[in-house]
Write an enzyme that holds these catalytic residues in place. Structure first.
Site, PDB file in Angstrom:
ATOM      1  N   ASN A  23      -2.373  37.629  35.796  1.00  0.00           N
ATOM      2  CA  ASN A  23      -2.326  36.576  36.570  1.00  0.00           C
ATOM      3  C   ASN A  23      -1.898  35.186  36.242  1.00  0.00           C
ATOM      4  O   ASN A  23      -1.681  34.145  36.874  1.00  0.00           O
ATOM      5  CB  ASN A  23      -3.931  36.405  37.189  1.00  0.00           C
ATOM      6  CG  ASN A  23      -4.445  37.800  37.911  1.00  0.00           C
ATOM      7  OD1 ASN A  23      -3.480  38.393  38.395  1.00  0.00           O
ATOM      8  ND2 ASN A  23      -5.607  37.797  38.234  1.00  0.00           N
ATOM      9  N   CYS A 116      -2.991  43.432  46.746  1.00  0.00           N
ATOM     10  CA  CYS A 116      -4.007  44.318  46.714  1.00  0.00           C
ATOM     11  C   CYS A 116      -4.714  44.083  48.164  1.00  0.00           C
ATOM     12  O   CYS A 116      -4.768  42.913  48.506  1.00  0.00           O
ATOM     13  CB  CYS A 116      -5.095  43.927  45.574  1.00  0.00           C
ATOM     14  SG  CYS A 116      -4.726  44.861  44.052  1.00  0.00           S
ATOM     15  N   ARG A 121      -7.451  37.659  52.896  1.00  0.00           N
ATOM     16  CA  ARG A 121      -7.223  36.835  51.977  1.00  0.00           C
ATOM     17  C   ARG A 121      -6.271  35.550  52.297  1.00  0.00           C
ATOM     18  O   ARG A 121      -5.070  35.504  52.232  1.00  0.00           O
ATOM     19  CB  ARG A 121      -6.529  37.636  50.655  1.00  0.00           C
ATOM     20  CG  ARG A 121      -7.481  38.602  50.167  1.00  0.00           C
ATOM     21  CD  ARG A 121      -6.643  39.306  49.012  1.00  0.00           C
ATOM     22  NE  ARG A 121      -6.725  38.573  48.024  1.00  0.00           N
ATOM     23  CZ  ARG A 121      -6.062  39.087  46.593  1.00  0.00           C
ATOM     24  NH1 ARG A 121      -5.417  40.271  46.723  1.00  0.00           N
ATOM     25  NH2 ARG A 121      -5.717  38.379  45.807  1.00  0.00           N
ATOM     26  N   ASP A 304     -12.588  40.518  39.252  1.00  0.00           N
ATOM     27  CA  ASP A 304     -11.552  41.760  39.082  1.00  0.00           C
ATOM     28  C   ASP A 304     -12.235  42.759  38.059  1.00  0.00           C
ATOM     29  O   ASP A 304     -11.672  43.736  37.734  1.00  0.00           O
ATOM     30  CB  ASP A 304     -10.597  41.045  38.258  1.00  0.00           C
ATOM     31  CG  ASP A 304      -9.636  40.030  39.162  1.00  0.00           C
ATOM     32  OD1 ASP A 304      -9.794  40.377  40.530  1.00  0.00           O
ATOM     33  OD2 ASP A 304      -9.009  39.104  38.745  1.00  0.00           O
ATOM     34  N   ARG A 396       0.862  47.805  38.640  1.00  0.00           N
ATOM     35  CA  ARG A 396       0.857  46.309  38.816  1.00  0.00           C
ATOM     36  C   ARG A 396       0.638  45.511  37.765  1.00  0.00           C
ATOM     37  O   ARG A 396       0.856  44.364  37.666  1.00  0.00           O
ATOM     38  CB  ARG A 396       0.664  46.107  40.299  1.00  0.00           C
ATOM     39  CG  ARG A 396       1.516  46.306  41.433  1.00  0.00           C
ATOM     40  CD  ARG A 396       0.799  45.694  42.708  1.00  0.00           C
ATOM     41  NE  ARG A 396       0.547  44.253  42.496  1.00  0.00           N
ATOM     42  CZ  ARG A 396      -0.740  43.890  42.949  1.00  0.00           C
ATOM     43  NH1 ARG A 396      -1.329  44.462  43.224  1.00  0.00           N
ATOM     44  NH2 ARG A 396      -0.863  42.521  42.319  1.00  0.00           N
TER      45      ARG A 396
HETATM   46  N1  EPU Z   1      -9.561  31.630  50.013  1.00  0.00           N
HETATM   47  C1  EPU Z   1      -9.533  31.026  51.019  1.00  0.00           C
HETATM   48  N2  EPU Z   1      -8.448  30.383  51.460  1.00  0.00           N
HETATM   49  C2  EPU Z   1      -7.259  30.195  50.432  1.00  0.00           C
HETATM   50  C3  EPU Z   1      -7.440  30.551  49.216  1.00  0.00           C
HETATM   51  C4  EPU Z   1      -8.489  31.413  49.139  1.00  0.00           C
HETATM   52  O1  EPU Z   1     -10.218  31.334  51.870  1.00  0.00           O
HETATM   53  O2  EPU Z   1      -6.663  29.398  50.809  1.00  0.00           O
HETATM   54  C5  EPU Z   1     -10.775  32.542  49.407  1.00  0.00           C
HETATM   55  C6  EPU Z   1     -10.283  34.021  49.276  1.00  0.00           C
HETATM   56  O3  EPU Z   1     -10.276  34.750  50.448  1.00  0.00           O
HETATM   57  C7  EPU Z   1     -11.328  34.522  48.310  1.00  0.00           C
HETATM   58  C8  EPU Z   1     -11.760  33.309  47.314  1.00  0.00           C
HETATM   59  O4  EPU Z   1     -11.305  32.123  48.143  1.00  0.00           O
HETATM   60  O5  EPU Z   1     -12.538  34.625  48.935  1.00  0.00           O
HETATM   61  C9  EPU Z   1     -10.881  33.132  46.283  1.00  0.00           C
HETATM   62  O6  EPU Z   1      -9.560  33.458  46.132  1.00  0.00           O
HETATM   63  P1  EPU Z   1      -8.504  32.831  45.232  1.00  0.00           P
HETATM   64  O7  EPU Z   1      -7.436  31.893  45.931  1.00  0.00           O
HETATM   65  O8  EPU Z   1      -8.969  32.215  43.941  1.00  0.00           O
HETATM   66  O9  EPU Z   1      -7.879  34.215  44.912  1.00  0.00           O
HETATM   67  P2  EPU Z   1      -6.209  34.416  44.623  1.00  0.00           P
HETATM   68  O10 EPU Z   1      -5.728  32.993  43.792  1.00  0.00           O
HETATM   69  O11 EPU Z   1      -5.679  34.750  45.637  1.00  0.00           O
HETATM   70  C10 EPU Z   1      -6.676  35.252  42.008  1.00  0.00           C
HETATM   71  C11 EPU Z   1      -6.348  36.749  41.366  1.00  0.00           C
HETATM   72  C12 EPU Z   1      -6.993  37.751  41.866  1.00  0.00           C
HETATM   73  C13 EPU Z   1      -8.437  37.329  41.582  1.00  0.00           C
HETATM   74  C14 EPU Z   1      -8.792  36.013  42.522  1.00  0.00           C
HETATM   75  C15 EPU Z   1     -10.315  35.607  42.107  1.00  0.00           C
HETATM   76  C16 EPU Z   1      -3.969  36.087  41.061  1.00  0.00           C
HETATM   77  C17 EPU Z   1      -2.442  36.468  41.540  1.00  0.00           C
HETATM   78  N3  EPU Z   1      -4.868  36.917  41.480  1.00  0.00           N
HETATM   79  O12 EPU Z   1      -6.504  35.561  43.275  1.00  0.00           O
HETATM   80  O13 EPU Z   1      -6.826  38.702  41.004  1.00  0.00           O
HETATM   81  O14 EPU Z   1      -9.157  38.452  42.100  1.00  0.00           O
HETATM   82  O15 EPU Z   1      -8.076  34.880  42.031  1.00  0.00           O
HETATM   83  O16 EPU Z   1     -10.504  35.342  40.786  1.00  0.00           O
HETATM   84  O17 EPU Z   1      -4.143  35.280  40.021  1.00  0.00           O
HETATM   85  C18 EPU Z   1      -6.602  41.068  40.475  1.00  0.00           C
HETATM   86  O18 EPU Z   1      -6.061  40.544  39.352  1.00  0.00           O
HETATM   87  O19 EPU Z   1      -7.075  42.232  40.577  1.00  0.00           O
HETATM   88  C19 EPU Z   1      -6.678  40.027  41.559  1.00  0.00           C
HETATM   89  C20 EPU Z   1      -6.810  40.285  42.646  1.00  0.00           C
END
Ligand code: EPU
Length: 428
Positions: A23, A116, A121, A304, A396
């Protein structure tokens, strides 16, 4: 297409070395776009997401090499080529191309990301940030169009604590005019890693790792050399696996501080865990106590790791409750664990695991990356052979999985799927 087979029920022992953080990698690689001379990143994991991002950088005119876990990117001749379709849709983190290309070129066209399937999301907070910096953002036929005459620093309060939005806004803001302040920012270690790379490139960032990040925009960024942090989720996966089937496993190349919430929960279950500078040792366990888990933003228990942890909880005496407050629908692995004899109920955002139960080998499918990790651990615990399909998800995020498992004494191998199996999978 291939499937993964695991002959379960054998104790594992030895040392496993953890790769660079997926990540972080998926943000560090797009971040290279912001520089105007070559950037080298050391210690990258050898996973499909990294290969796809390298190809995408080449598509926009940035020669990139990747060998021995080291990638060098020359961003000097990159152009803001629209990427509405193709590889960009294969990974969710391609959204970081938006922030990086907007920061460098003031425009970008990026297909809406895949990745995923964990329920909805949204990326509304990313877009809110880009708009606050002065970009016009539209969604046309599944691609996001971003354009700005100039980017100007702004004060941005995130309504939801989001890793992706925090990093994406940082990427766009480092080359904006004036100061940007991100409030209610996410605090995950990957954010500090990206801020460290950007700072080495000449960016001015303060407060990464706290909930207020201040960025003073600069005109240009230059190349540098950066070493990625170890993958705390891969490390956590091997710690859980070690707790489930280990007879003493040393996990090497870890920052134990990044895994305090997991270490606390393992200890609460009765697992022996010892931390050293950059290593964690997990000893053998006789009796597992049930525990409850609630996923939270960092430094809370990571979403995660809730899926892999659920497999371990099938060995615990009594009832354990796993609640995911980040992704309320991240429970697709549960049906598969049930096929393997687990006694688990899902109620709303929680899974209730009753144990101990002896898992049995079965044919199961990984629906997402960490569901795959959960099934691998379940396969190692189970009696008999487990067959896991959906390997594209596991590939991945887990570098050299089979070599690492077999290095600990497991019997795991890949096999080509037959035509009938592929047909069955399509129709499932
Ligand atoms: N969310 C919103 N609006 C946004 C962005 C996020 O409502 O604009 C919500 C999401 O739906 C979720 C929460 O905020 O409920 C947190 O989402 P976040 O944006 O933090 O997640 P992400 O950046 O899309 C990263 C990791 C994920 C990990 C999450 C939470 C990366 C590429 N992915 O996702 O990793 O689950 O943070 O820690 O960094 C994995 O590695 O398997 C994975 C899915």
């Amino acid at each position: 297409m291939e499937k993964l087979k695991i002959a379960g029920g054998y104790p594992l022992k030895g040392t496993v070395r953890i790769s660079g953080a997926k990540n972080s990698a998926v943000a560090l690689i797009p971040a290279t776009i912001l520089a105007e001379s070559p950037v080298t990143i050391e210690g990258l994991p050898d996973i499909s997401d990294v290969h796809i991002l390298k190809d995408l950088l080449q598509e926009i005119g940035g020669p990139a090499t990747f060998s021995d876990n080291e990638m060098t990117v020359d961003p000097s001749s990159m152009i803001s080529m629209p990427l509405p379709n193709g590889k960009v849709k294969k990974l969710r983190a391609s959204y970081y191309l938006m922030g990086a290309m907007l920061g460098r070129f003031k425009k970008a066209v990026i297909g809406l990301p895949g990745g995923c399937h964990l329920g909805p999301r949204p990326i509304d907070q990313h877009i809110k940030g880009f708009e606050a910096l002065g970009a016009k953002v539209t969604n046309e036929q599944g691609a996001i169009y971003l354009r700005a005459d100039e980017l100007r620093g702004a004060r941005i309060y995130l309504d939801v604590v989001s890793v992706g939005a925090t990093i994406n806004i940082m990427l766009a803001a480092v080359r904006a005019k004036g100061q940007t302040i991100i409030e209610n920012a996410a605090k995950e270690p990957e954010i500090i890693d990206v801020a460290t790379l950007l700072s080495n490139m000449g960016a001015k960032i303060k407060g990464a790792g706290t909930d207020v990040i201040r960025i003073d925009g600069v005109d240009k960024l230059h190349g540098c050399r950066h070493t990625i942090i170890p993958d705390r989720i891969e490390a956590g996966t091997y710690m859980i696996l070690a707790a489930a089937v280990g007879q003493g496993i040393l996990i090497d190349n870890v920052i134990p501080l990044h895994l305090e919430s997991l270490i606390a929960k393992l200890k609460e279950m009765g697992v022996h865990v010892e931390t050293k500078d950059d290593q964690v040792f997990v000893g053998p366990t006789e009796h597992y106590k049930s525990v409850d888990i609630k996923t939270l933003v960092y430094p809370g228990f990571p979403t995660d790791l809730q899926q892999p942890f659920t497999s371990l909880l099938t060995k615990a005496e009594g009832s354990s409750v796993v609640t995911d407050t980040i992704y309320g629908a991240r429970f697709k692995h549960i049906d598969e664990l049930r096929r393997m004899n687990a006694n688990i109920k899902v109620e709303g955002r929680s899974a209730i695991i009753n144990g101990p139960i002896q898992l049995q080998g079965a044919k199961v499918k990984a629906s997402d990356l960490r569901a795959g990790a959960a099934l691998v651990i379940a396969g190692l615990i189970a009696e008999g052979v487990t067959e896991i399909t959906g390997l594209e998800h596991i590939d991945r995020g887990y570098s050299h999985l089979i070599e690492k498992l077999n290095g600990l004494g497991a019997t795991a191998w890949r096999e080509k799927m037959t035509k009938e199996e592929m047909e069955q999978m399509k129709n499932a």
